[in-house]
Design an enzyme around this catalytic site. Sequence first.
Site, short mmCIF file in Angstrom:
data_model
loop_
_atom_site.label_atom_id
_atom_site.label_comp_id
_atom_site.label_asym_id
_atom_site.label_seq_id
_atom_site.Cartn_x
_atom_site.Cartn_y
_atom_site.Cartn_z
N ASP A 276 -0.19 5.13 1.20
CA ASP A 276 -0.24 5.91 2.27
C ASP A 276 -0.19 5.06 3.58
O ASP A 276 -0.87 4.10 3.68
CB ASP A 276 -1.73 6.54 2.26
CG ASP A 276 -1.83 7.50 1.02
OD1 ASP A 276 -2.17 8.71 1.27
OD2 ASP A 276 -1.03 7.08 -0.15
N ASP B 92 0.85 -1.24 0.07
CA ASP B 92 -0.08 -0.09 -0.05
C ASP B 92 1.06 1.29 0.02
O ASP B 92 2.06 1.21 0.13
CB ASP B 92 -0.85 -0.07 1.19
CG ASP B 92 -1.72 1.36 1.48
OD1 ASP B 92 -1.98 1.73 0.35
OD2 ASP B 92 -1.72 1.67 2.45
#
Length: 213
Positions: free
Chosen positions: A14, A12
């Site tokens: 963020d 991922d």
Amino acid sequence: MPAPARFLVVLDADSTLIRNEVIELLADEAGRGAEVAAATEAAMRGEVDFATSLRSRVKALTGVSTDAFARAIARIEPTPGVRELIAAVHERGGVVGVVSGGFHEVLDTIAPDLGVDVWRANRLATSEGALTGEVDGGIVDATAKAETLQSWAADHGVPLALTFAIGDGANDLEMMAVAGLGLAFNAKPTVRERADLVIDAVDLAEVIALLPR
């Protein structure tokens, strides 16, 4: 056709690849940072539908100048250990991908700078140098993340058993479930509960010991 790889690591963006939530940095430009941060937290805990939440948060960015992208990029902090992890993956013949519910407008600068091989994210609609408050195209949600990991694995000839998914929020759970190993990193409680392994230290170099040699 991409070159074959020994294994695939998908992160991922963020709060995983980077320490920030990009949408919150952009919302600061509209004076709505606290409001959007609260909505982001609820989405990451899985309390609200991700796509619905993203659309409402992006709506809060209406009118923000596209110049805000450069200011957001300047504030981004790579997660400790990220460069070491990516270097180790490459040294061992692997590929690094990033799939994000965030935005290409920022990831297109950050990802290549960190050495990421492939990436996918949402795009923000703009008009006359400002954000319209809409997402341009389909939303990268939990299902899209899982499908992207599977697609990249197929592209590089990597069996799913040799894929790693690293994430922190509820929208990472589907890709963590289809990966050979799903790692909760800096993660919300529901993600920690359902992950194969939990990385407690906020240091991506901790993952290196798990990679094929």
